[in-house]
Design an enzyme around this catalytic site. Sequence first.
Site, PDB file in Angstrom:
ATOM      1  N   CYS A   1       0.817  -1.215   0.000  1.00 58.95           N
ATOM      2  CA  CYS A   1       0.000   0.000   0.000  1.00 58.95           C
ATOM      3  C   CYS A   1       0.850   1.264   0.000  1.00 58.95           C
ATOM      4  O   CYS A   1       1.951   1.287   0.536  1.00 58.95           O
ATOM      5  CB  CYS A   1      -0.886   0.021   1.238  1.00 58.95           C
ATOM      6  SG  CYS A   1      -1.893  -1.447   1.390  1.00 58.95           S
TER       7      CYS A   1
ATOM      8  N   ARG B   1       4.921   0.464  -6.046  1.00 55.33           N
ATOM      9  CA  ARG B   1       4.881  -0.383  -4.851  1.00 55.33           C
ATOM     10  C   ARG B   1       3.982  -1.603  -5.061  1.00 55.33           C
ATOM     11  O   ARG B   1       4.037  -2.545  -4.277  1.00 55.33           O
ATOM     12  CB  ARG B   1       4.382   0.428  -3.655  1.00 55.33           C
ATOM     13  CG  ARG B   1       5.293   1.578  -3.295  1.00 55.33           C
ATOM     14  CD  ARG B   1       4.666   2.487  -2.257  1.00 55.33           C
ATOM     15  NE  ARG B   1       4.561   1.873  -0.953  1.00 55.33           N
ATOM     16  CZ  ARG B   1       5.517   1.825  -0.049  1.00 55.33           C
ATOM     17  NH1 ARG B   1       6.685   2.357  -0.310  1.00 55.33           N
ATOM     18  NH2 ARG B   1       5.324   1.265   1.121  1.00 55.33           N
TER      19      ARG B   1
ATOM     20  N   TRP C   1      -2.810  -2.765  -1.768  1.00 57.75           N
ATOM     21  CA  TRP C   1      -2.367  -4.108  -2.171  1.00 57.75           C
ATOM     22  C   TRP C   1      -3.080  -5.054  -1.214  1.00 57.75           C
ATOM     23  O   TRP C   1      -2.778  -5.076  -0.009  1.00 57.75           O
ATOM     24  CB  TRP C   1      -0.849  -4.200  -2.033  1.00 57.75           C
ATOM     25  CG  TRP C   1      -0.248  -5.444  -2.626  1.00 57.75           C
ATOM     26  CD1 TRP C   1       0.074  -5.647  -3.940  1.00 57.75           C
ATOM     27  CD2 TRP C   1       0.124  -6.632  -1.941  1.00 57.75           C
ATOM     28  NE1 TRP C   1       0.622  -6.892  -4.102  1.00 57.75           N
ATOM     29  CE2 TRP C   1       0.673  -7.524  -2.893  1.00 57.75           C
ATOM     30  CE3 TRP C   1       0.058  -7.054  -0.607  1.00 57.75           C
ATOM     31  CZ2 TRP C   1       1.145  -8.789  -2.566  1.00 57.75           C
ATOM     32  CZ3 TRP C   1       0.529  -8.318  -0.275  1.00 57.75           C
ATOM     33  CH2 TRP C   1       1.064  -9.168  -1.258  1.00 57.75           C
TER      34      TRP C   1
ATOM     35  N   ASN D   1      -1.404   1.894   5.799  1.00 52.89           N
ATOM     36  CA  ASN D   1      -0.467   0.917   5.245  1.00 52.89           C
ATOM     37  C   ASN D   1       0.030   0.074   6.413  1.00 52.89           C
ATOM     38  O   ASN D   1       0.559   0.625   7.384  1.00 52.89           O
ATOM     39  CB  ASN D   1       0.707   1.642   4.564  1.00 52.89           C
ATOM     40  CG  ASN D   1       1.779   0.668   4.087  1.00 52.89           C
ATOM     41  OD1 ASN D   1       1.529  -0.519   3.954  1.00 52.89           O
ATOM     42  ND2 ASN D   1       2.964   1.185   3.834  1.00 52.89           N
ATOM     43  N   GLY D   2      -0.156  -1.236   6.329  1.00 57.83           N
ATOM     44  CA  GLY D   2       0.277  -2.115   7.424  1.00 57.83           C
ATOM     45  C   GLY D   2      -0.776  -3.179   7.661  1.00 57.83           C
ATOM     46  O   GLY D   2      -1.677  -3.381   6.837  1.00 57.83           O
TER      47      GLY D   2
ATOM     48  N   GLU E   1      19.415 -15.896  -8.848  1.00 63.91           N
ATOM     49  CA  GLU E   1      18.883 -14.589  -9.227  1.00 63.91           C
ATOM     50  C   GLU E   1      18.358 -14.604 -10.665  1.00 63.91           C
ATOM     51  O   GLU E   1      17.285 -14.063 -10.955  1.00 63.91           O
ATOM     52  CB  GLU E   1      19.973 -13.519  -9.045  1.00 63.91           C
ATOM     53  CG  GLU E   1      19.605 -12.115  -9.518  1.00 63.91           C
ATOM     54  CD  GLU E   1      18.414 -11.495  -8.821  1.00 63.91           C
ATOM     55  OE1 GLU E   1      17.871 -12.086  -7.877  1.00 63.91           O
ATOM     56  OE2 GLU E   1      18.000 -10.407  -9.253  1.00 63.91           O
TER      57      GLU E   1
ATOM     58  N   LYS F   1      14.453 -13.794 -11.696  1.00 64.54           N
ATOM     59  CA  LYS F   1      14.083 -12.736 -12.639  1.00 64.54           C
ATOM     60  C   LYS F   1      13.130 -13.281 -13.698  1.00 64.54           C
ATOM     61  O   LYS F   1      12.131 -12.665 -14.026  1.00 64.54           O
ATOM     62  CB  LYS F   1      15.323 -12.171 -13.352  1.00 64.54           C
ATOM     63  CG  LYS F   1      16.207 -11.248 -12.539  1.00 64.54           C
ATOM     64  CD  LYS F   1      15.728  -9.826 -12.482  1.00 64.54           C
ATOM     65  CE  LYS F   1      15.127  -9.400 -11.204  1.00 64.54           C
ATOM     66  NZ  LYS F   1      15.504  -9.705  -9.920  1.00 64.54           N
TER      67      LYS F   1
ATOM     68  N   GLU G   1       9.643 -14.093 -12.148  1.00 69.60           N
ATOM     69  CA  GLU G   1       8.809 -13.002 -11.637  1.00 69.60           C
ATOM     70  C   GLU G   1       8.314 -12.066 -12.723  1.00 69.60           C
ATOM     71  O   GLU G   1       7.209 -11.544 -12.621  1.00 69.60           O
ATOM     72  CB  GLU G   1       9.500 -12.224 -10.507  1.00 69.60           C
ATOM     73  CG  GLU G   1      10.715 -11.447 -10.908  1.00 69.60           C
ATOM     74  CD  GLU G   1      11.373 -10.743  -9.733  1.00 69.60           C
ATOM     75  OE1 GLU G   1      10.718 -10.483  -8.729  1.00 69.60           O
ATOM     76  OE2 GLU G   1      12.577 -10.441  -9.857  1.00 69.60           O
TER      77      GLU G   1
ATOM     78  N   HIS H   1      20.779 -35.813  -9.109  1.00 69.34           N
ATOM     79  CA  HIS H   1      20.211 -36.398  -7.884  1.00 69.34           C
ATOM     80  C   HIS H   1      18.694 -36.228  -7.846  1.00 69.34           C
ATOM     81  O   HIS H   1      18.088 -36.315  -6.777  1.00 69.34           O
ATOM     82  CB  HIS H   1      20.874 -35.766  -6.662  1.00 69.34           C
ATOM     83  CG  HIS H   1      22.348 -36.050  -6.613  1.00 69.34           C
ATOM     84  ND1 HIS H   1      22.863 -37.289  -6.311  1.00 69.34           N
ATOM     85  CD2 HIS H   1      23.420 -35.267  -6.894  1.00 69.34           C
ATOM     86  CE1 HIS H   1      24.182 -37.263  -6.383  1.00 69.34           C
ATOM     87  NE2 HIS H   1      24.544 -36.035  -6.741  1.00 69.34           N
TER      88      HIS H   1
ATOM     89  N   LYS I   1       6.584  -3.970  -4.445  1.00 69.03           N
ATOM     90  CA  LYS I   1       7.982  -3.563  -4.356  1.00 69.03           C
ATOM     91  C   LYS I   1       8.495  -3.642  -2.923  1.00 69.03           C
ATOM     92  O   LYS I   1       9.611  -4.032  -2.671  1.00 69.03           O
ATOM     93  CB  LYS I   1       8.124  -2.138  -4.907  1.00 69.03           C
ATOM     94  CG  LYS I   1       9.549  -1.613  -4.945  1.00 69.03           C
ATOM     95  CD  LYS I   1      10.369  -2.333  -5.991  1.00 69.03           C
ATOM     96  CE  LYS I   1      11.816  -1.885  -6.032  1.00 69.03           C
ATOM     97  NZ  LYS I   1      12.662  -2.902  -6.698  1.00 69.03           N
TER      98      LYS I   1
HETATM   99  C1  F6R Z   1      13.048  -9.551  -6.835  1.00 65.75           C
HETATM  100  C2  F6R Z   1      12.903  -8.614  -5.734  1.00 65.75           C
HETATM  101  C3  F6R Z   1      12.518  -9.168  -4.417  1.00 65.75           C
HETATM  102  C4  F6R Z   1      13.219  -8.394  -3.297  1.00 65.75           C
HETATM  103  C5  F6R Z   1      12.709  -8.871  -1.924  1.00 65.75           C
HETATM  104  C6  F6R Z   1      13.408  -8.164  -0.786  1.00 65.75           C
HETATM  105  O1  F6R Z   1      13.368  -8.899  -8.027  1.00 65.75           O
HETATM  106  O2  F6R Z   1      13.045  -7.427  -5.898  1.00 65.75           O
HETATM  107  O3  F6R Z   1      12.780 -10.526  -4.326  1.00 65.75           O
HETATM  108  O4  F6R Z   1      14.594  -8.578  -3.403  1.00 65.75           O
HETATM  109  O5  F6R Z   1      11.329  -8.644  -1.823  1.00 65.75           O
HETATM  110  O6  F6R Z   1      13.175  -6.798  -0.818  1.00 65.75           O
HETATM  111  P1  F6R Z   1      14.126  -5.789  -0.075  1.00 65.75           P
HETATM  112  O7  F6R Z   1      15.461  -5.873  -0.716  1.00 65.75           O
HETATM  113  O8  F6R Z   1      13.473  -4.454  -0.264  1.00 65.75           O
HETATM  114  O9  F6R Z   1      14.178  -6.207   1.362  1.00 65.75           O
END
Ligand code: F6R
Length: 613
Positions: free
Chosen positions: A2, A27, A75, A101-102, A485, A489, A492, A508, A608
Amino acid sequence: MCGIVGYVGRQQAAPILLDGLSKLEYRGYDSAGICVHGPMGLEAMKTKGRLQALRDKTDDGKKLPGVIGIGHTRWATHGAPSDQNSHPHLSDDGVIAVVHNGIIENYMELKEMLISKGCHFHSDTDTEVISNLIALHYREHHDLLEAVRQAIRRLEGSYALGILCREFPRQMIAVKKDSPLIFGFGDGEYFIASDVPAILKHTRKVAYLEDGDMAVFTANSVSFYNALGEPVRRTPETITWELSAAERGGFPHFMLKEIYDQPNVLRDTIHPRIQNNHVVLDEIPFSPSVLKKIRRIYIVACGSSYYVGCVAKYILEKSCKIPTEPIVASEFRYADPILDENTLCLFISQSGETADTLAALREAKAQKAKTLAIVNVVGSAIAKAADQVLYTWAGPEIAVATTKAYSTQLATIYLITLYLAEVLETMAQEEIQAACKALYGLPEQIQACLSQERITQIQYYASTLFDHRDAFFIGRNLDSATCLEGSLKLKEIAYIHSEAYAAGELKHGPISLIEPGTLVLAIATVAPLFEKTMANIKEVKARGAHVLCLTTEDLEQEAKKTADHVITVPKIHPLLQPSLNVIPLQTFSYYTALARGCDVDQPRNLAKSVTVE
Ligand code: F6R
């Protein structure tokens, strides 16, 4: 997650709120709403869907006249995305309006209590109990400030709140606990927001509110109170970066812009911290004698930040000879980690607000571990809570999928590693200096990875491989950590089912999933293990896999003998190689997502800043 915006001043509030909310879209949200205190009292309009739907509904804000208002992007957590569940939420008697927000953990109990007092609820949200609780106490005392205080005393959980009262047409109250909230100081106007870009157009003077803070303000005055209700000063800091840093700047997507930002932000993160081929980290507060006593390092984070920790394990153990364990924050908290004053816990977070990482940090502090945060957002909760913070100077990262924050986090890990190795004398001076020199030159090498020729090649592979349903990433040692990673990517943003495995682990079990045509992305840049990875490529090819191999320029011809296709990155100091390797993985995911018609910057279901557990 949010986003909140609030405005009190002399201008029409609604257009400012809508514009502010548009800067918080990154966000992640599924509905939006605003409430303005105007000639007709408190008037709210809200709607499921994108912000444009709210713009249309409010005629770009013209339908809600007034100079004080609150706005929200939601959200969904409690209750599906719907008009009813969107914020702001008014109390049943229409006296109080709230954006939140929360998460309110004890909302069911409070809801039952309020229902027993005759209150009717109109949504499934936890937030609606807040407006009704404040309204209940306001009816009892007719003192708004006291009513807010009494209400929040009963709340368990996290909240950043913007509160309006029908009977106070000029005043707003904001409260913060465990969710981000900033306060903006304008000229005859004040703002609240979840993040700086929402208000940067109007002011650069911003205070990061502390947990427990309450701000009571009109267009002409503001009073701050701490958690104990005592008056406090909250002095504004000046934001030095430009709003353009949080805009697309001609790129079709934030993600692509942020990929190309990487050479510059790496320069900002690395260069000031290397002098004469030595790392200078004034930010590290622990004396050499304290550091020499460190017996174990935990790296605690979520998602991509955790994957930085997976790379860091190899680097720290090899260079500093300290056992290092990366662990996802949501597990760390409940795993009874063995911590003491000789344990160093590194918390990595772009947003600095991730609920699990923040909670893990508090746990580590409670158990007397030394805590160091690697954070991008200045003044964020994790930055404030750790013993010390090392900022990654990535600038605002707007695309949900991280790229430049990941790269600057990794660079910060190199800095810490080389700093520790020098203090602990676990690397020879010449080795340290060579590594520092290579690190200083890393931004240039990243630039080379973004050359038009390389990007064109990646675009070609994305355009031919995009319609695979599944993908496997394999690699050994540091490459296996980068696979994690790369795989994240792809899943997601391109919604391709993808798994990352240490290459030697495939046989395995997971190799049973390889069938003719399965896409395998193999990373083979750790030179001593190159042949072993080639052998693993042969294993999957024997089962029909289609293999795209990423290797260093010097090994290209060798790799071509085994893999179907080969892409390369320059060869750099072995410790730093993961930083180059991740660049083609980012661009491959980006162009694959584009080819699949995905919403690159705001992938489905993701937010985000993950401020819930
Ligand atoms: C993936 C991504 C997420 C963040 C994760 C942690 O592209 O961005 O996996 O890395 O949500 O977020 P932070 O770094 O803000 O704690």
